[in-house]
Design a protein around this motif. Structure first.
Motif: not given
Length: 219
Positions: A24, A27-28, A47, A51, A90, A93, A170, A173, A177
């Protein structure tokens, strides 16, 4: 990795959550080559591309558990609750991110509006917002806007929307995380032989408590 011939150990469960947390967080930092004509989407396309793949991988891992001895101990159920909460959060989001990108593209004129449709208006908090740029920044904005075929003011408007959406994904995630990591550490470090579940909110996984707090805030 969990074994298939025995119930998962605490280390197995903690590793499961840690792997999910790392995926996760990744992703950023995902990258995506954005054409100059769509440069205002640069903060989002990484992302947005990574994602769904991560969600798919986490879903597959969860489905694979059906072929393994499922956790039935309190600590196993604790890990499952944490993992499921992370996956749900997630997914939600990323759905919000997709909606934001659709709105930004519509405001930028992509795709072309059908007859009778109207552009998505800018969020209320952006109305009347004063953007102050120095000469170098103004020149860069004009160049980017020209490449995108937009007026500078319109370009700044969609870029601000993209930055807001990027900040939201952001934050999500990072919280998901870090929550998974906290739960993984709790599983390994808890001195008691069993993690208690159902004996008050303090015994719930970090992400479950965070989600409950969010629900209380929105009510």
């Amino acid at each position: 990795m969990m074994t298939t011939d025995a119930l998962p150990s605490r280390c197995d469960l903690a590793g499961w959550l840690t792997d999910a947390a790392q995926a996760i967080a990744g992703i950023l930092v995902a990258e995506y080559d954005t054409p100059a004509s769509r440069s205002y989407l640069t903060p989002l396309l990484g992302p947005l591309s990574a994602g769904p793949r991560v969600v798919g991988e986490l879903n597959e891992r969860l489905e694979d558990l059906l072929d393994e001895p499922l956790p039935t101990t309190p600590v196993g159920l604790f890990a499952l609750a944490s993992y499921a909460s992370a996956l749900g959060w997630l997914t939600e989001s990323l759905t919000e991110l997709t909606t934001s990108v659709d709105a930004i593209c519509t405001r930028a004129g992509l795709p072309a509006l059908e007859p009778g449709e109207h552009p998505v208006p800018a969020p209320a908090e952006e109305e009347g917002f004063d953007h102050c740029f120095n000469d170098a920044e103004t020149a860069a904005i004009r160049t980017a806007a020209d490449a995108a075929g937009m007026e500078p003011d319109a370009y700044v408007d969609v870029l601000v929307g993209a930055l807001r959406a990027a900040a939201a994904i952001t934050d999500a995630c990072m919280e998901i995380s870090s929550g998974l990591i906290e739960d993984a550490q709790y599983i390994v470090e808890e001195a008691a032989s069993e993690v208690r579940i159902g004996e008050g909110p303090g015994s719930l996984p970090t992400l479950v408590r965070s989600l409950l707090s969010r629900l209380e805030t929105t009510q």
